[in-house]
Enzyme design. Structure first.
Site, PDB file in Angstrom:
ATOM      1  N   GLU A  42      -2.993  25.390  -3.010  1.00 41.99           N
ATOM      2  CA  GLU A  42      -1.723  26.034  -2.721  1.00 41.99           C
ATOM      3  C   GLU A  42      -0.946  26.467  -3.963  1.00 41.99           C
ATOM      4  O   GLU A  42      -0.293  27.504  -3.949  1.00 41.99           O
ATOM      5  CB  GLU A  42      -0.836  25.086  -1.889  1.00 41.99           C
ATOM      6  CG  GLU A  42      -1.337  24.830  -0.486  1.00 41.99           C
ATOM      7  CD  GLU A  42      -1.061  25.996   0.449  1.00 41.99           C
ATOM      8  OE1 GLU A  42      -0.436  26.971   0.019  1.00 41.99           O
ATOM      9  OE2 GLU A  42      -1.496  25.926   1.613  1.00 41.99           O
ATOM     10  N   SER A  80       9.525 -31.819  27.011  1.00 41.46           N
ATOM     11  CA  SER A  80       9.546 -32.992  26.119  1.00 41.46           C
ATOM     12  C   SER A  80       9.629 -32.633  24.645  1.00 41.46           C
ATOM     13  O   SER A  80       9.498 -33.515  23.789  1.00 41.46           O
ATOM     14  CB  SER A  80       8.285 -33.834  26.350  1.00 41.46           C
ATOM     15  OG  SER A  80       8.248 -34.336  27.673  1.00 41.46           O
TER      16      SER A  80
END
Length: 733
Positions: free
Chosen positions: A127, A387
């Site tokens: 590019e 518990s």
């Protein structure tokens, strides 16, 4: 005219060849006077007039150009720099991203660390090869493009630089015209003046279109390849270079053949220019183009949702989670939920003991499973803990000094008013060591210890350590909370257990990384008591096929089989697991030991590290067999049952009474009046202890005045010459 005169006139904008010919100078007359001669030349006056007119046209054109540039206004960079909100883990890895308000995916990019260098090299070579050096516009590229257009009759290559393309992305053009191109050039120059090259490249890589709602190379790499663009193959690099040139006509999910052709064209040109070898390009062209979009990452969705709600405007939110651990624990929760049943959900929390940072947060097996209410975060749901609060009862009992892990305690039928606790298997073990009572999770011994400690004190201590306990409306803490009669979240439970691993000080959990985050440790219990609890829990029998003595853990099952829990820790991390239905419906047979504990041990195995050893015993820790314990510690006796030695009257503290509240303030700030202690029975001399520290002897009248250490709970102990002792806990206010 001189050569410089010709240059200046031709460089002035706005002058055409026709206007130039009308001002063409002519030679002077033979007699040297101004005025037209027979051969059409101009005199000095005409030359002066021409120069003035030329300067006027140039100044007017430049002024008009400057006014036009000024009319463009500042660059709209703020809007262009908006990105999708990203939630990342402690190492910066993406956990989840959120699309922008208009549905676009645009993720921030760092070209130096977040993108494959090979892709950057290929992009610039294709590019804009002079990107590092040009000022935003590349005259050579523009000239080449114009020459190709003239000689071939169509566009062969574009003359736009990366900066010019970025300008077009920031201000999309509606038409292709000379004016639009000129605007692009001006904006490119402005970009180069305001940003450096790295910033320009980063912004381009975030805005470049890749088809559909994907913008930027990072969103494209995740959407098409399912991975970050840090490591891309040559075929993937070439495809990502080709797509932005025509993103819609080359969309891989709609036009895969066009995308493949464009990719191969990029490879051919790179081979021709010597950027890529022919062999590598040939192999890359054989790679198939993906034909479907991949889903964006959705790790830790509940944590991400919570972070977004807390930090709405932050583009990047960092969490303390470890994406690797988060991923394996999400898979574990999903697999185990499928095996348990279609309506059951699983939640997991893993915490670093030292820092309190949450390393993994699994709120449900599948965020998108509606049947399991997947979007409900079960780590923050208030449920009955069964518990799992028992270790804290034993911890306070160890802290108070009236029981030791090797003390004997009775597991037998007992009644507290109308409350008669029973064990899970409806049987009783008789007399057992305290260590075994906790490891077997016996209910009666735990309730007897809680009765001695006080339910309100246990509740206050757990809240002080950072847990938000939820009781039914207008109900005070009672003995039932020792067996799950209170609401708590998985995250709070994990925080409490990490406090045991930290030898008695919990640290508030942290999941979002804040800049100024100071979290002071919270007191849970003293160091010796916490060590004893961890030492007992590490001996708890593990699930089937699990290794013994590696993880200190506890299980719990809520009333009606609605919740199954298992929380455990080693010297490094604490992990908590919850299993149940999100709607709270009972699940017959759902038990913590068989449903949650195997997931806990599997979670530790999937951390990829061997369990770290627990901390060493702190100074002052008393480790002995039952036979070598002092007489009062050899067997636990409930409140009111006194230790007797021989025929003497048993030692008993008459005042203050156990569990009483005493107003001792004397008016000054933090000053309290002396507190009298009265004793009955026992053998002189007797030693008085406040919070385990000796403060002197009881006098002959069996009483003593002590200075309260401050507001809050105070433990008062009297020990006589035979070793018999009695202890009360009062609250000074």
């Amino acid at each position: 005219m001189t050569a410089s005169g010709r240059h200046n006139s031709s460089s002035c904008p706005g002058l055409s060849r026709a206007s130039m010919s009308s001002f063409a100078p002519r030679r002077q007359d033979v007699d040297g006077r101004d005025g037209p001669g027979h051969d059409g030349v101009l005199g000095r006056r005409q030359i002066r007039t021409f120069a003035i007119a030329l300067a006027f046209v140039c100044v007017s054109s430049i002024g008009a150009l400057a006014a036009w540039v000024a009319s463009l206004g500042p660059l709209p960079l703020a809007q262009a720099q908006q990105v999708s909100t990203s939630v990342v883990d402690r190492n910066g890895k993406l956990l989840r991203a959120y699309a922008m308000a208009d549905g676009r995916w645009r993720l921030p990019v760092d070209s130096r660390t977040g993108v494959d260098p090979g892709y950057i090299k290929l992009l610039l070579a294709y590019e804009d090869r002079r990107f590092p050096t040009h000022p935003g516009v590349d005259p050579l590229a523009l000239g080449r493009a114009a020459l190709q257009l003239v000689t071939r009759g169509h566009i062969v290559s574009g003359g736009s630089t990366i900066t010019m393309q970025l300008a077009r992305l920031i201000e999309p053009r509606r038409e292709r015209s000379v004016g639009a191109k000129l605007r692009q050039v001006v904006r490119a120059v402005q970009l180069e003046r305001q940003l450096n090259k790295d910033q320009i490249l980063d912004l381009y890589l975030a805005l470049a279109p890749f088809g559909g709602n994907l913008e930027g190379v990072r969103a494209a790499s995740l959407g098409y390849f399912g991975k970050e663009p840090k490591r891309l193959s040559l075929a993937e690099q070439a495809l990502l270079v080709a797509l932005p040139q025509s993103p819609e006509t080359r969309r891989v999910d709609r036009h895969p053949e066009a995308a493949r052709t464009a990719r191969n064209r990029v490879l051919e040109r790179m081979v021709a220019e010597g950027v890529v070898s022919a062999e590598d390009a040939a192999q890359a062209t054989m790679v198939a183009v993906p034909k479907l979009r991949k889903p964006m990452p959705v790790l830790a969705p509940h944590s991400a949702d919570q972070a977004i709600a807390s930090m709405k405007d932050a583009p990047v939110i960092a969490l303390t989670l470890d994406s690797g651990l988060q991923k394996v624990l999400e898979a574990l929760a999903r697999d185990r939920a499928l095996a348990l049943g279609p309506d059951l959900s699983v939640a997991i929390v893993a915490v670093d003991n030292e820092s309190g940072d949450v390393l993994a947060h699994v709120g449900s097996p599948d965020y998108f499973d509606e049947r399991r209410a997947g979007q409900v975060d079960m780590t923050r749901a208030v449920r009955s803990p069964g518990s799992t609060l028992k270790p804290f009862i034993y911890g306070l009992a160890f802290e108070d000094g009236f029981v030791h892990p090797e003390s004997l305690i009775d597991d037998r039928p007992i009644r507290f008013g109308s409350y008669a606790p029973e064990n899970f298997d409806m049987s009783f073990q008789g007399t057992v060591p305290v260590r075994k009572a906790l490891q077997l999770s016996l209910n009666v011994p735990a309730i007897e210890l809680l009765d001695r400690i006080g339910a309100s004190r246990l509740s206050s201590r757990l809240k002080q350590a950072g847990a938000n306990l939820v009781l039914p409306k207008d109900e005070a803490p009672g003995l039932a909370m020792g067996l799950g009669g209170v609401g708590v979240t998985l995250k709070d439970l994990v925080q409490l257990y990490s406090g045991i691993a930290r030898l008695g000080s919990s640290k508030p959990l942290r999941e979002i990384v804040w800049r100024d985050d100071v979290r002071e440790p919270l007191r849970l219990m003293d160091q010796v008591a916490a060590w004893h609890v961890g030492n007992v829990l590490i001996g708890t029998p593990p699930p089937e096929n699990a290794v013994h003595n590696r993880i200190a853990f506890k299980t719990g099952t809520s009333y009606g089989y609605r919740d199954a829990w298992s929380v455990g820790f080693d010297g490094r991390i604490t992990i908590g697991v919850w299993v149940g239905r999100p709607d709270g419906a009972p699940v017959p047979g759902l038990v913590g030991r068989t449903a949650a504990a195997p997931i806990l041990f599997d979670a530790f195995a999937r951390t990829g590290k061997l369990p770290a050893p627990l901390p060493r015993a702190p100074r002052g820790t008393f480790v002995a067999s039952n036979a070598k314990l002092p007489l009062p510690l050899r067997r636990f006796r409930p409140a009111g049952e006194l230790v007797r030695s021989g025929a003497e009257q048993a030692l008993r503290i008459q005042f203050p009474l156990n569990g009483s509240r005493i107003e001792a303030a004397s008016g000054g700030e933090n000053r309290f009046s002396a507190l009298p202690v009265k004793v009955a029975g026992g053998v002189l001399p007797m030693t008085m202890l406040v919070n385990g520290v000796a403060v002197g002897e009881i006098d002959g009248r069996r009483q003593r005045l002590i200075d309260p250490p401050g507001a809050g709970f105070v433990r008062l102990t009297v020990q006589d010459a035979t070793g018999a002792a009695d202890t009360v806990v009062v609250r000074i206010q």
